[in-house]
Enzyme design. Structure first.
Site, PDB file in Angstrom:
ATOM      1  N   LYS A  29       0.851  -1.207   0.000  1.00  0.00           N
ATOM      2  CA  LYS A  29       0.000   0.000   0.000  1.00  0.00           C
ATOM      3  C   LYS A  29       0.883   1.252   0.000  1.00  0.00           C
ATOM      4  O   LYS A  29       0.620   2.227  -0.690  1.00  0.00           O
ATOM      5  CB  LYS A  29      -0.936  -0.030   1.209  1.00  0.00           C
ATOM      6  CG  LYS A  29      -1.971   1.070   1.233  1.00  0.00           C
ATOM      7  CD  LYS A  29      -1.521   2.338   1.930  1.00  0.00           C
ATOM      8  CE  LYS A  29      -2.635   3.364   1.982  1.00  0.00           C
ATOM      9  NZ  LYS A  29      -2.193   4.644   2.537  1.00  0.00           N
ATOM     10  N   HIS A  80       3.956  11.929  10.473  1.00  0.00           N
ATOM     11  CA  HIS A  80       2.509  11.970  10.220  1.00  0.00           C
ATOM     12  C   HIS A  80       1.824  12.995  11.102  1.00  0.00           C
ATOM     13  O   HIS A  80       0.981  13.756  10.672  1.00  0.00           O
ATOM     14  CB  HIS A  80       1.897  10.596  10.528  1.00  0.00           C
ATOM     15  CG  HIS A  80       1.896   9.699   9.336  1.00  0.00           C
ATOM     16  ND1 HIS A  80       1.223   8.519   9.318  1.00  0.00           N
ATOM     17  CD2 HIS A  80       2.464   9.807   8.129  1.00  0.00           C
ATOM     18  CE1 HIS A  80       1.399   7.939   8.153  1.00  0.00           C
ATOM     19  NE2 HIS A  80       2.151   8.699   7.428  1.00  0.00           N
TER      20      HIS A  80
HETATM   21  C1  MEV Z   1       0.737   4.721   5.046  1.00  0.00           C
HETATM   22  O1  MEV Z   1      -0.096   5.291   4.070  1.00  0.00           O
HETATM   23  C2  MEV Z   1       1.732   3.807   4.394  1.00  0.00           C
HETATM   24  C3  MEV Z   1       2.601   3.004   5.353  1.00  0.00           C
HETATM   25  O2  MEV Z   1       1.778   2.305   6.286  1.00  0.00           O
HETATM   26  C4  MEV Z   1       3.412   2.046   4.525  1.00  0.00           C
HETATM   27  C5  MEV Z   1       4.175   1.005   5.320  1.00  0.00           C
HETATM   28  O3  MEV Z   1       3.772   0.677   6.433  1.00  0.00           O
HETATM   29  O4  MEV Z   1       5.164   0.509   4.755  1.00  0.00           O
HETATM   30  C6  MEV Z   1       3.490   3.903   6.167  1.00  0.00           C
END
Ligand code: MEV
Length: 445
Positions: A279, A392
């Site tokens: 994702k 974030h």
């Molecule tokens: C968030 O949009 C994407 C992540 O969760 C990807 C990952 O965990 O590798 C930060």
């Protein structure tokens, strides 16, 4: 309001104003305000709005998304500035940071492995396998010739049908499939492929009736391209000696390299982690795919199928450490176009391609895969060092402050105040409320 009031006959026949009025009257307590809001997102230039309206049906407004830029991507020694359409905070910042990181370490090396796309004609027939195969082999070139007109243009550009085969499925009786491989050059080619398939299928069935007459019980179930294109494949890679990775937060370069490799390995074996890992890759890929007017649903669907091609859903990226060299790469199918469809119709998609200096579809595949790899690198780098929430939450704080209409002064005070505190909507609201009652509260806890 009863259910029956909320259904309507002939909605598509109403003009835009009436459609909006119907929505406003049925779904909003203050119809005037929703009409005003929807109208405020219309393009001021009526001709541009007409173009946008034309992309879909029953359009009542435009849904705005941030159109962003990630600079400093070095891909195959060329510098790219990447347009991205994404609503998730910190994706563009993360992509830019990863691009900058790798800019100093040789950038991304990308190669297109193949560019074939797939079309399928699904049919049922009560003949046995040998008979239908014989019929197919004897006539397949004739069927192809019937598509001459459709193929002419594409063939003159080096594209067209590259392979045709009959596929037999043991698990389903009387079902056959004609599977074709197409080269569609710089276009995504969906309309071209579907038109060729329908033309080919028509000739197939007409000939079958001619040959077998009354006995022909062949039925075309459907003709459609497949969005699974494992032979439209691109690879992007970054690598450097471990020591060049430098220190990351409190990790030495060596600790970082091995922790990173372990994080990728976990995504190779565990579908729960692989889904989130992939994702993250598509955070970057989808943003470029959208910005260039390509079909992100097709690109994602294909990538996820590819991720479980051995029957187990796995990471699309991989990492090795060999003889002191850290290598991280992504191999991913990606059927993109740079001509036709929305790529030229959407005014911002056109600008995106200009910002990318009008790439071929092959070049766009390499750019997009590199952004996916950058995104994945940035996510893993944060996850295994500072944790993802730090970055974030800073973006989240900024969004909440905008939402609460913080002034510039309040913004600065809040950024400072929450530097080492847990950020929640309520905490930010309480902080602003206190500040607004007593401005001296901004400088104390
Ligand atoms: C968030 O949009 C994407 C992540 O969760 C990807 C990952 O965990 O590798 C930060």
């Amino acid at each position: 309001m009863s259910m029956s009031n909320k259904t309507i006959k002939g909605f598509s026949k109403l003009n835009k104003k009436r459609k909006i009025e119907w929505i406003a009257e049925n779904f909003h307590e203050d119809p005037d305000s929703i009409i005003e809001l929807l109208a405020s997102f219309w393009h001021p230039d009526e001709s541009q709005q007409k173009i946008l309206d034309g992309f879909s049906e029953n359009t009542i407004s435009n849904f705005a998304m941030p159109y962003c830029i990630a600079p400093n991507f070095i891909i195959n020694k060329k510098a790219y500035t990447i347009p991205m359409v994404i609503e998730e905070s910190s994706v563009v910042a993360a992509a830019s940071a990863a691009a900058k990181f790798w800019m100093k370490r040789g950038g991304f090396r990308a190669t297109v492995i193949n560019t074939l796309k797939v079309g399928q004609i699904h049919l049922t027939c009560d003949q046995d396998e040998n008979e239908i195969r014989k019929f197919f082999e004897e006539n397949k070139h004739k069927f192809k010739s019937s598509c001459k007109e459709l193929l002419k243009n594409m063939e003159s550009r080096g594209g067209g049908i590259k392979n045709i085969g009959l596929v037999i499925f043991k698990e389903e009786n009387e079902y056959f499939q004609i599977r074709m491989a197409f080269e569609t050059c710089d276009s995504m080619g969906a309309n071209f492929i579907n038109s060729v398939l329908e033309c080919y299928a028509k000739e197939f069935i007409d000939t079958h009736i001619k040959v077998y007459g009354e006995k022909s019980r062949l039925q075309i179930i459907m003709c459609i391209l497949s969005n699974y294109t494992p032979e439209c494949l691109v690879r992007s890679e970054v690598c450097c000696p471990i020591e060049e990775l430098g220190e990351v937060a409190d990790l030495t370069a060596l600790q970082f390299a091995y922790k990173f490799k372990k994080a990728v390995r976990i995504a190779e074996i565990d579908p729960y982690r692989a889904t989130t890992h992939n994702k993250g890759i598509y955070n970057g890929i989808d943003a470029v795919v959208l910005a260039t007017g390509n079909d992100f649903r097709a690109i994602e669907a294909c990538g996820h199928t590819y991720a479980c091609r051995d029957g187990h859903y796995r990471s699309l990226s991989h990492c090795t450490i060999e003889e002191g060299i850290f290598k991280f790469w992504l191999e991913i199918p990606m059927a993109l176009g740079t001509v036709g469809g929305l790529t030229n119709l959407h005014p911002l998609a056109r600008i995106s391609l200009e910002i990318l200096e009008n790439p071929s579809s092959r070049e766009l595949m390499m750019i997009t895969a590199s952004v996916g790899l950058a995104q994945n690198f940035a996510a893993l780098k944060s996850l295994i060092s500072t944790g993802i929430q730090k970055g974030h939450m800073k973006m989240h704080l900024s969004n909440v402050l905008h939402q609460l209409k913080a002034t510039e002064q309040e913004f600065m005070l809040a950024m400072d105040h929450f530097r080492d505190k847990i950020i929640s909507h309520k905490a930010v609201r309480d902080f602003l409320n206190k500040l607004r009652i007593d401005p001296s509260k901004g400088s104390v806890d």
